[in-house]
Design an enzyme around this catalytic site. Structure first.
Site, PDB file in Angstrom:
ATOM      1  NE  ARG A 140      81.966  36.232   4.123  1.00 22.20           N
ATOM      2  CZ  ARG A 140      81.961  35.547   2.999  1.00 22.20           C
ATOM      3  NH1 ARG A 140      80.878  34.881   2.647  1.00 22.20           N
ATOM      4  NH2 ARG A 140      83.017  35.516   2.231  1.00 22.20           N
TER       5      ARG A 140
ATOM      6  N   GLY B 288      79.214  35.252  -4.471  1.00 20.36           N
ATOM      7  CA  GLY B 288      80.358  35.478  -3.593  1.00 20.36           C
ATOM      8  C   GLY B 288      81.315  36.543  -4.102  1.00 20.36           C
TER       9      GLY B 288
ATOM     10  CB  CYS C  76      75.759  44.817   2.349  1.00 21.95           C
ATOM     11  SG  CYS C  76      77.370  45.201   3.058  1.00 21.95           S
ATOM     12  CB  CYS C  77      71.094  46.366  -0.346  1.00 24.07           C
ATOM     13  SG  CYS C  77      72.231  46.765  -1.672  1.00 24.07           S
TER      14      CYS C  77
ATOM     15  NE  ARG D 175      70.475  34.466  -4.563  1.00 18.94           N
ATOM     16  CZ  ARG D 175      70.987  34.159  -3.377  1.00 18.94           C
ATOM     17  NH1 ARG D 175      70.556  33.116  -2.727  1.00 18.94           N
ATOM     18  NH2 ARG D 175      71.933  34.893  -2.866  1.00 18.94           N
TER      19      ARG D 175
ATOM     20  CB  CYS E 180      72.112  52.076  -8.321  1.00 15.75           C
ATOM     21  SG  CYS E 180      73.462  50.924  -8.078  1.00 15.75           S
TER      22      CYS E 180
END
Lengths: 148, 388
Positions: free
Chosen positions: B193, B121, B204-205, B19, B84
């Protein structure tokens, strides 16, 4: 002028849809079961769903509407816990293969973990999402078979 | 695409993936400058065309990135978008320019910042005009459908899928540009999760920000610039996904299969000769399926290939040696270029702490792109690179 009549309340011109989509789904007013509408190209005979503006095989632009089977086989299914922005979770979606050799992507009614691959499922109608005005959008979904 | 003359990579650049508070243009410039300097290029006019991959940061992203590098004015800057696959497609376009002789030196950049633009989220979804999106489709879920079907047909378990994350994070352990890396257990992956059953968060990436850049040029340019280890582009293929609404086998992937076949034919290099691959491991299941789609093993043999250690150090082909998207995260327009950058570093023996031994000779990259109903993917971009 103060005595001017108020116009009757009209639906807002920019109101969002509440039914998706008359060309895809027929919900008969006589209460008979809903069905999906396939489209057969009058030029080459290719059957497709959803309706396309042009047949990708022959560029034909005229189609006959064909009611599609209400039951199909659930090819694969997943329960979604982190969904699209604005959609309440969990929800379930999967691919349903119809006898007409068409694959439909749709949500399924019911509880997570309740569906298996290759299970037979049936067309139903329900809420698929909430529109921009906060109203439910009705469309096709699939569910467990309803006992006859 | 048949290469009309030999094309080489002079230099590459990449930012750390994670990030970032820095926007896409800052990240793009960092990667571009690194690639340009590594290519011994000392003035902007030497580059004759640029292609910039990005999917979600708006318009004229390429010019926004490159104007401060003095690269606007003397050359075309073409912005490339295919979700992508955008970054891989940008590299393809730069290779094509050099291959046809249109230019002698071209730049490809991929840059993307999601975290400054995207609601936390929530999951990536294709465009709202798409019928599947209207019905709630998210990319995590579309891959979950592939996983569910694969498990149904082969008896694979979620623990099997989790092995992909464990492997790729281990590969990334000492890679400074990877985000999620190091030791993680199968239990930790499985018990994280639930995102889209059976895919858990650690399968998941991450939604990351970052950039990559590649400078490509002719053989004469490599000599002129004094490039010590030019990396040869042996093939570059971009395809669009076949469209139909009939049932298809989603434990395969039509576009990856045809794109791989085309790349093997064009490059004259077969799947068993590829030493390392960076592929589209946006989710664990994808890497498993692509072993089969790319012909690294036979249909239905992917799980055994993984269990036998054929896709890690010492195996037939080290898949995701940089750690893949499962370690880097996936800034969608950047990944395709960053994959090429990572492979070039491996081929040049520059990956201190995570170098594949013996030093690989042949590397392949693969990014698919776009959740478009009626296709498996809207696009696929692949490259074959070699040391000689």
């Amino acid at each position: 002028m103060s005595d001017e009549k108020k116009p009757a309340k009209q639906p807002k011109e920019d109101a969002d849809i509440t039914f998706y989509h008359p060309e895809l789904l027929e919900v008969p007013e006589d209460g008979s079961p809903p069905f999906l509408k396939g489209y057969r190209c009058m030029g080459c005979g290719q059957l497709d769903f959803p309706k396309l503006s042009t047949c990708p095989t022959c560029w034909g632009e005229q189609f006959d509407m064909v009611p599609l089977s209400r039951r199909g086989k659930l090819y694969s299914v997943t329960d979604i816990y982190i969904g699209q922005a604005g959609m309440e979770t969990p929800y379930i979606f999967g691919y349903i293969d119809l006898p007409e050799d068409l694959r439909i992507f749709a949500q399924l009614e019911g509880e997570p973990q309740s569906y298996q691959c290759d299970e037979e499922v049936e067309l139903t109608v329900g809420t698929i999402r909430i529109n921009r005005d906060g109203l439910p959008i009705t469309s096709y979904k699939f569910s467990k078979l309803v006992p006859a | 695409m048949k290469l009309l003359r030999d094309v080489f990579i002079a230099g590459v650049g990449e930012t750390p993936f994670r990030r970032h508070k820095a926007d896409f243009d800052v990240l793009g410039r960092m990667a571009a400058l690194e690639a340009l300097r590594q290519s011994n290029i000392d003035r902007p006019q030497m580059i004759q065309s640029a292609y910039v991959g990005n999917a979600t940061n708006g318009t004229v992203v390429g010019q926004t990135i490159l104007k401060q590098l003095g690269m606007c004015g003397h050359m075309p800057i073409i912005n490339v978008e295919s979700a992508c696959s955008a970054g891989g497609m940008a590299v393809h376009c730069a290779v094509k320019d050099v291959s046809t002789g249109l230019v002698d030196l071209a730049l490809a950049v991929g840059a993307e910042n999601h975290s400054l633009y995207m609601q936390r989220g929530t999951a990536f979804a294709p465009a709202m005009s798409d019928i599947e999106t209207m019905h709630g489709a998210v990319m995590t879920g579309k891959y979950a459908l592939r996983a569910k079907r694969y498990m149904h047909e082969t008896g694979a378990t979620v623990e099997d899928l989790a092995m992909i994350t464990v492997k790729n994070r281990r590969h990334a352990k000492h890679n400074p540009n990877a985000w999620f890396k190091g030791d993680i257990s199968i239990e930790e992956v499985v018990n994280s999760r639930l995102v889209a059953d059976p895919l858990t968060l650690q399968q998941c990436c991450g939604i990351a920000d970052g950039a990559g850049a590649v400078v490509v040029g002719s053989r004469e340019m490599m000599d002129k610039l004094g490039i010590a280890q030019p990396i040869r582009v042996r093939g570059s293929v971009v395809q669009s996904g076949p469209y139909h609404n009939q049932p298809r086998d989603i434990t395969g992937d039509d576009i990856t299969e045809s794109c791989s076949a085309a790349l093997y034919e064009l490059s004259g290099i077969g799947p068993k000769e590829v030493d390392i691959i960076e592929l589209h491991d946006a989710f664990t299941i994808a890497e498993l399926l692509y072993y089969e789609c790319m012909g690294l093993c036979g249909k239905g043999e992917g799980l055994q290939f993984l269990r036998d250690g054929q896709s890690t150090y010492g195996g037939q082909c080290v898949v995701s040696p940089r750690g893949g998207m499962l370690s880097y995260g996936h800034p969608i327009g950047a990944s395709g270029v960053a994959q090429v950058a990572a492979c070039v570093k491996q081929l040049r023996n520059q990956c201190d702490g995570y170098q594949v031994e013996p030093v690989p000779r042949v590397a392949m990259t693969h990014v698919t792109g776009g959740g478009l109903s009626g296709t498996e993917h809207a696009a696929c971009s692949m490259h074959m690179l070699s040391r000689d």
